[in-house]
Every structure is written in C-alpha cells, then in structure tokens.
Design an enzyme around this catalytic site. Sequence first.
Site, PDB file in Angstrom:
ATOM      1  N   GLY A   1      -2.958   0.427 -30.539  1.00 41.45           N
ATOM      2  CA  GLY A   1      -1.652   0.402 -30.948  1.00 41.45           C
ATOM      3  C   GLY A   1      -0.965   0.284 -29.617  1.00 41.45           C
ATOM      4  O   GLY A   1       0.342   0.463 -29.597  1.00 41.45           O
TER       5      GLY A   1
ATOM      6  N   GLU B   1      -8.836   9.588 -25.770  1.00 42.53           N
ATOM      7  CA  GLU B   1     -10.042  10.411 -25.818  1.00 42.53           C
ATOM      8  C   GLU B   1      -9.725  12.004 -26.162  1.00 42.53           C
ATOM      9  O   GLU B   1     -10.722  12.705 -26.702  1.00 42.53           O
ATOM     10  CB  GLU B   1     -10.612  10.540 -24.223  1.00 42.53           C
ATOM     11  CG  GLU B   1     -10.920   9.013 -24.054  1.00 42.53           C
ATOM     12  CD  GLU B   1     -11.171   8.831 -22.599  1.00 42.53           C
ATOM     13  OE1 GLU B   1     -12.172   8.320 -22.270  1.00 42.53           O
ATOM     14  OE2 GLU B   1     -10.117   8.618 -21.909  1.00 42.53           O
TER      15      GLU B   1
ATOM     16  N   GLY C   1      -7.308  -1.866 -29.921  1.00 37.66           N
ATOM     17  CA  GLY C   1      -6.982  -1.284 -31.643  1.00 37.66           C
ATOM     18  C   GLY C   1      -6.190   0.188 -31.582  1.00 37.66           C
ATOM     19  O   GLY C   1      -6.019   0.870 -32.576  1.00 37.66           O
TER      20      GLY C   1
ATOM     21  N   LYS D   1       1.120  10.768 -21.178  1.00 36.95           N
ATOM     22  CA  LYS D   1      -0.356  10.896 -20.887  1.00 36.95           C
ATOM     23  C   LYS D   1      -0.957  10.013 -21.910  1.00 36.95           C
ATOM     24  O   LYS D   1      -0.317   9.793 -23.122  1.00 36.95           O
ATOM     25  CB  LYS D   1      -0.881  12.233 -20.574  1.00 36.95           C
ATOM     26  CG  LYS D   1      -0.045  13.072 -19.638  1.00 36.95           C
ATOM     27  CD  LYS D   1      -0.533  14.607 -19.472  1.00 36.95           C
ATOM     28  CE  LYS D   1       0.202  15.348 -18.684  1.00 36.95           C
ATOM     29  NZ  LYS D   1      -0.119  16.769 -18.574  1.00 36.95           N
TER      30      LYS D   1
END
Lengths: 145, 753, 277
Positions: free
Chosen positions: B473, B701, B471, B697
């Site tokens: 992308g 999160e 989800g 990167k």
Amino acid sequence: MIELEVNGQRYELEAQVGRSLADVLRDDLGLIGTKVACGEGHCGACTVQLDGVPVLSCITLVHTVGPRRVTTIEGLRDHPLVDAFVAADALQCGFCTPGQIVTASALVAANPSPSKDEIRHAMAGNLCRCGTYPKIEEAISSWQG
Amino acid sequence: MARLIKTEKEVEGRYTEQWIVVDEDALDQWPEGPLEVVGREVPRIDGHDRARGLAGYTADVRLPGLLQAAVLRSPHARARVKSIDLSPALAADGVRAAVGPDDIEGLTDEPAYMGAAVAAVAADTFGAARAAIDLIDVEWEELEPLLDPDEAVKQGSLLDESVTYERGDFERGLAEADAVVEAEYRTQVVLHNSLETHQSIAHWEDGGLTIYISTQYIWGVRAAVAKQTGLPEDKVRVICLAMGGGFGSKNSPGDYTPIAIELAKRTGQPVRCALTRREENVAAGNRNATIQRITAAARADGTLTALGGEFVNAIGFSGWSSSTEGPMQMLYACENMRTVKHSAKLNLPPMAAFRAPGFVEGTFGLECLLDELAAKLDIDPLELRRRNYADSDRMDERPFSSKQLAECYRRAEPHWQRRNEVRASSSGPWKRGVGLASQIWYGGGGPPSYAWVRVGSNGHAQVVTAMQDIGTGSRTAMAQIAAEELGIPVDHVHVSLGDSARGPYATLSAGSSTIPSMGPATRSAAADAKRQILEIAAQRFNLEERVLDLKGGKIVSADGGAWELTEITGLLEDAQILGNGARGPNPTGMRVLTFGVQVAEVAVDVETGEVRVDKIVAIHDVGRVINALGASSQVEGGIIQGLGHTLSEERLVDPHTGRVLTQSLDAYKLPTIADVPEIVTDLVDVPDPHLTNLGAKGLGEPPIIPVAAAVANAIRDATGADVRSLPISREEMLKALREAEAKKRVPVGTASS
Amino acid sequence: MELLRPSSLEEATAALGNGSRALVGGTELVPLVRDGLVQADTLVDVRDLIPRGIDGSRIGAGTTLAELEVEPQIPEALREACRLAASPQLRNMGSVGGNLLQSTRCWYWRLKYPCYLHGGDVCHAKAGEHREHAIFGNERCASAHPSDVAAALVALGASMRTTSRELPVADLYRLPTDDNRDVAPLEPGELILDLDVPTPDSSVYLKAMERQRYAFPLVGVAAARTAGTTRIALAGVAPIPWLLASPEALDEATPLPRTAYKVDIARALVRRALEAL
C-alpha cells in the site's frame, strides 16, 4: 473446435486437448483477471465459476467445460463485493484477490449473510500469502453495506 | 540546496556507508496524531484495479512475439555435468533457442544444490519449452551433498567467517547470577511462496533492453542487468507496475532474468522466464534454518547478568548470514554478552531475505529463553522485560532516535492480565494460556530516494517516482502524504510508479524501508510544489507569500481570504508546477529502530497436540502511522505469516539426497482463512522526532517478529511444556508435552541444574 | 492426447482400457497425468454418465463432495468426512467415486522416486521424511491413504456397485504387494457407479490435520454404531483405509520413528469417537 460461454459471451475456438480452462481464458481470450499461482489445484487463485459453482480453472480441462456457463472476475467487476473488498482493505498484493472475489460471490449468492464460520469454511481454498484473511472476512460480512 | 553528505545506510540490519546528495530537510514535522489525510484510514487507491483483475502484473504482460522459457534445474543436491547435449531440445517443435552452462554466468555445470539452473530453452509456448527441457541429454556425476549444519561448521564449510561479539565479561556475568538457563532452540526453513512466482521478460528494443520483472527493487535490477550485459544503465529500463508479493525474496534479478536476456538476444524476440510453483519452492530463496544454543543468566531480582550463545545459520549454498543473534545483542540492557555466529554453507537451495531475516528466528530463541528464566526466578515475564529495559543502544551506546517500547508494555498490561482468566477457561483436554514476546528491528529507511510532484491546471497532483508497490500500500501512502502537504483530497492525487524510465531513483522495498525512505521525499516534493504555487499566488493576489497556505483544496490567506486552487494552477493551462523532493539524511549518532510487544492467547489439546491460537494483540511503535487501515493490514499479514512459520510451514528435504520434498502447496502448508485468530492492532503512533520530515518508520517487518515466541510462551503457560523447535506441529507439541510430563516425574532433589 | 465424451456407459467402458482413463471431476487425474504419474493418451469424460445424486441409501458415484456435505439424509460420518475434505473448490469438482480412488500424498511417490509403490524395491519414506506416513500396514510401503471419505464409508459398512460387480467398499482396497502395487485395483474399463450406504444408529468422523481446513488427514477416525456393533476405520494411517478391529488394535500399530505421534492422536480420537456414539 470448442464452444465456451464466458461472462455471457459465446466463443468458438481451437484448443489442443489437455489445455486448461485457465490458460485458454488468459492466453486465448485475454481474460487475464484469472490468475494462475500454482497451476496444480492447490491455491485457488485461478477460481472461476461454472454454472455459478467455484472451481479451479487451472486443473479444469477446457474440453470438459461443455455447455456450463463460465464466470470470471471480468464478469463480476461490478459486483458489490469489489467495493466491499476495497473498503475493508481486503487485498494487499492483489494476486489472489480476483479468485477470492469469484469464490465469495458464489458464497453470498447462496447465503447473503454468512456467519464467520461459514465464511471461513467457504473461503478456505483461496490462499492469500499477504494475510488479508481478517479483512476478507470483514468484507464478506459487510458486503451488503 | 543540494548537499553532498556521507551517511550510514541500513537494509535489514546491514549497514554500509555511502556518499549521497540530499536536499536540506527544512520542513518541520507535522503535529502528532491523525491529520486531514495522513494517519486516517484510506482504502488503497489502486484497490479496484487489483480486485477487478485489471492491474498489470508481470505475469500478465503480453508482447507481440513473446516466447516462453523453461529452465533445466539440477535434480541433484550436488553434481557435476559430465556432458550436456542441447541439440535434441533445439530440434523440438516450437523451440527457438537453447542455452547451457558455457553460455551465461547464471547457468552452471557444477550444481551445488537441487534447483541450480543448468540450461534453458525458449519456445513458442511454455508447454513446448518444458517438453524440450526433458529432451536435453545430460550425463550427471552425482556427488555426496553436505546437508548437516553442525557438520559444515566442523568441516569449515562456511559462507562467511564466524563472528564473535563480546561486551563486558560473559563469564563474570554467569558467576554473578542467581539463576542460569540454557537451551537449544531450532527454527526450520520456510518458503516465501509469493503468489506471483519470480519472473521477468526481457525485450531488446530501441537500442536497449527493457525488463519487466516482479521485483522489490527496480533500480537494483537495473544496475545488476547493466553490469551483466555491459549496457550503460540508461539503456536498461525496468518496469514493475503491479507486483504479486515478494516478502524479501525479490530483491535481485535472480537466475531467470539473465536467462531471459540471453534467450531474447539469441532469438530477437521478447522472452519470458517465469518460475513454476515448484521451482519457486526450490530455487527462489528461503528463510534459512537456525540452531541457537543460548544462555541467559540473572540475579534474583531479574537483572540480566549475562546473555550469550552459539548461533548456527544453516544457509544453503548462497545468500547471506542474517543476524540471528541481533535480538539478543540489542533488545535488553545486559552488560555481559558473548555471541558466536557460524554461517554453514550447505548443498541446499540458497537463502533469501524473508521478512525480518534473522530477527524472526533469533526472537523465538531469546524471548522463549527469557520466559524460561522468568519461570526459574518466579518473576512475571512482563516485569522481567521491564527490569532489563535498554535506554540506549547497547551495541555502541548510541541514543535511540525514539523508543516507545515502555508505552507498548503499558498498553499490553490489560491483555497480559487476562492470563488467570484465560488459564481458568481450560476445559477437558483443552488447556489455555497467555504468552508475550517483545520485538526489536530496524525500519528507519534512508536516502537516497527521490520523488517529483506535479500539479496540473485542474489542481490535481501526480506523484512521480520509480518505486514499486509490492502490495504493502505504499502507493496509497504516497498519495496521502502529497495530499496532506498540498491540502487537497487524496482522490485528487495520482501516483505513477514502477518504471525506471519514468521517474527518479527510489529505494528498494525491503527492510521496512519504503515509507520511511519514500514518504519524506514525496512530502518534500509536494512542499516544493506548494511553495511554487504560493509564490505565484502571492504575485497574483498581491499578498505576502508567508500569509498564504493550502487547505481543503483552496489557497487561504491568514486574513480569511480563500481562492480555489485552480485560480492559480488554471492560469498555467497545460503547463504544470513541478516539485522536486529528496529524502533527507538519517539523524547522526542515533540508532533508529522499531519496537513492539505481542500478547498471544492459545488453546492446546493435550491429547492430540492441536494448537489453536485464539487471539494476538499486536502493539508496535513504528513512529507516525500514515494509513491506519493499511497499517492494520500489514500487522495482520505479518502475524498470519508468523503463524504459518510457528505452526504449519516447513520445507522438508530428503536427508540422503538433499532434494526438496515440499515443492507444492498441498505438502507445504500456508495458513488458510480458517487458521486466523482474532488480531488486535494497537499502534502507538508517535512520530520519531529525529527522523525525517515525517517521523514515520517502516511496519512491513516488525509484526512477524514476536509471533512464534509469543505463541510458544503461551503454550508453556497453558501446558508447562517447553516448545523449542519450529514449527509446532502435532508431533512437536506431543513430544514437548511428553517431556514436560517426564520432567514432572523426576523426584525433587535429583533434577539437574 | 485425446478426449472422448461418450454418450453411454457402454460406449465409455468400451473406450476405457489400455492407455485411457475415465475423468469425472479431474481434481486428481488431471494433475497426475500432467506430472506423468499416470500414463494416459486418451481421457474419457464420463461426468455426465456416472449416476449423481441420492436415492434412499444409494449415492451416485458422480455426486460431488460439496453436494454431500450439506446432505441431511446421509450418515453424519460421511457428511463430516466430506465437509472436512480438501478445499471448497475441490469439493465442488470432485466426485465421491473419484475420491475413493485418489492416490497417496507421499512426497516420494508424487515426486516419482522409484519407490515400492511405483514398482521399485524400497520405500524411500521409511529411511527419509515420513512424519505424515503410516502406522499400520507399512512393512513394504509407508504411504498413507488420504481419503477421509473412504474411511467413513468403510466404517459405515458401505458397498459399491461398479459396471461389473458389487462389493463392500472395504474390499476395494488391498495393501500393495510384489505382484500388484495398486491399492485400489479396478478391472480395465470398470467404473464405480454408486454407493450403498446403510444408515447406522449413530456415526461420527473426527479428523486431525495441520490446518483447521484444507489438509489431508494426519489421522481421521470414522466410527459407526449399528444394532450394538461398532465399526471403526482410520484415514491417513496406512496405505489403505484401515479398519480397526477394536480400540485395543492400536496397540499393534507399527509406527515409524517419526509417526509414533499418530498413535497417540488415534487413541484420543478413537476414544472420543466412541464417546460421541
């Protein structure tokens, strides 16, 4: 035997009393665009329209639908909101998205240019765990292009 | 050329060493900034399918003869099954098979938390299966559950050995300080609540086993299922084409997959085992609670002289002990440190990774404590952070592969400067304020990860890799990367993923690792295809290969020649160019991390305890940005999840029985659209020069990490109240306001410390 | 299970009684039946039989909350209570009559603990997790009544007509007792038909909840002023909608350890409500 009108098409089917509209749509009619995420009326993923009004199909007993016209995401695939949602990136995992669009399409049918507060008020029953809310607001604000 | 290397692999802060085969990563990074496709705003390529309800989630898979399973889960937090009789369930209408504790490893007769799986049945319908579960005759012996984390530590009920980390001399650091602050911070248990519940379908076919599963790690499920069943890995096929959210909770097969496998084996029919929402909120994992008794000490100029504390992870009966102390150890250049971590094992449902596990919790404690210290020293909180900036990793003195946190702070300045204006806009009971918090986290990804790119006669490309798009992308990002390398429009790229039988090994989608792991592999595969195309073109056009390039859908030469790509690919008719790509190694001897800062503006109704977050500015350094649109969505999503964690979400457990009370979404309050503040996303977008051929990167999160601390610090700025426990409910807010009021009334001179 | 769709109210009342339940919007009843919290072998669909719509001060009990939240003719307190209740879809489905009969959200009750409200001896919430629970009338059972609309109607002094009687809305509710745990007892077969809502000089509804929308009230305060008399009723603070004799009556609250904050919220909202009148 019950009759259902879904997305303009009439169906006759057998169903046990107590079954939800959501289950019949998904399992009997193969309309799997309607998602079931909580199954108890709390999240809005299963939203469909009855006579244009968004309701929760997971707690709607299929025998109580009667002559009301059912509209699911399959009946809204060409609605301009679909493009607006994609353009604004108003979906991530996408599991809540059909329900979001079903609710939003009823909103814009009644109120083509809703304010931010009106959007938030009308969409508060469609939970999105990915947090696409800002983009949903943007999509509904911009759906007319 | 393939190269065998030993490398350090990191997932959510846990490092392992392993042998891998990588390709030489000979590609130079693209120049900084938005390119033709990469770095631009690209709507997700599967957006229409998902929006129209056409995407096939595991929940939507229909197979002939598919049976539905239901699971008997322990209603008790700790019990012994004295006897169990499955026969009434087996005799019920529509029931095809039943399994109990003696039948498979995942079922237990000594449940140690509410929700532990004890037995399961498969029936023609879910209703019949559910009804049959109620017929199973169980005699329980209820046992006293252990629910208190401090008590567990005292009793030695630990999931892992306690870990002490020290550097410098913590006591000396305290002695050298002009100011010391100590406080206890607490975070609650929160639940992932992916909208698609955990589920899988097991189907024995073609002499092997096919598993359809809502997962973040196709290959991990494949390996685990092979191990559980004893099948060779290539007889296990794992499919996840579209996935309805995971947030860390779907990295393993869970208990439902072995149940489905066994029931399918016994019935000879495919079996679905899907958790209900209520099972999801009991047995699908959670972000564990923490207690943080922490200390910060500094000289008058703000230089940190000591940081330390005791961290208790209240983990439940299983899971792993995340690094709640990580932000304290890593974020600042503090020489003297002592942290102790205890991992309390309780008779509560298991922990599962949840979006930056440990760092979300630890950042709340650390960054709030730092603001308490700033107040005591009368130093500007942003300035305090700058004065303790870490130029290298303080855990082992490795250099950072890149670190743009100073730039993040610079960009935060104008938002931070609004605080006088915001405070002044307080009116009546509504007090307003501004707070900030920094972010540090992993997110560098790593090998092994592989992709193929094939280019057909029409000049369109297909990325083939058996990864999953949960989800975020990532599917679209792979299309962008391939399009950029091949110089073709993004809508000429199709991405095939989600099937272990149809593509090479791909990383798990956790630890913000999909893009930094898969992106370089995809670029490398596209570059391989490109090289082959140019080799052929050079022969066809009698030119040197080095003067040729792919741009704007054409083959171009240095002297201005241009040919349609199809002039080469079309020669091959139905044959294809096949490029092969691998993720290269991580930079040796360097620490790859992500950084950021968020600034929150809040309003607090001091009479009713209502907290409204008006605005959050999120400034993050995640290296190169692949999709500016999808990236802003990731940031918003992380912040909104963070706000739920900060303000409204909490799993409640009955303190006597250990039973979960907040099983449904009326009781467990996820944010709605009406709760969302203005969110401003600002990504630094500078490639990490040492990291792969992309310099990108992960971003999944980082944005959730500083939210709670930024909000709590803004609340302190607005009201003077110290909020040290999440969520900041009305009750918590009013309590903190009362305590602040009481503290104010203590006469000067008698206040302690 | 059986579902009947009678064609008249007479047929409906005859069909109701032992083992059967009337269904209008179904937002409350359907989940309760599924969870086994309400026993029903027959559902009687009366959606087309219960009066719907507004006629002067009369509101058909079948009118949905969504219809009421945009209705300019009804008092502000009722309109706002409808607007802030539940979710849009639930307001589209749920009737105002059904809303008055909804059960508590107490997690112990919903999870079928053998609690006082279920006929047992103890209130599990009092010794357990009770932060969303009662500050009044909580001696035997600490559940909180979740209806925003009921508090508004009680403050407005509304009355209701059923198939067998007329009564003030406030009189529908009673605290659970050893003899009867039902907080809104209707007679077997009795259906709420319509509400009579007097027009106050001024009214207001203020709601404190854990989200901006779509949460049950931690504290809801309805206040209505008519000819110099003010009535205040609270939602979410007692097992039933709670008529507050005066603002000072908040001093008599009996909060549990974790519900004391509700008294603070109620004080602030009552004061604000009175100022707004």
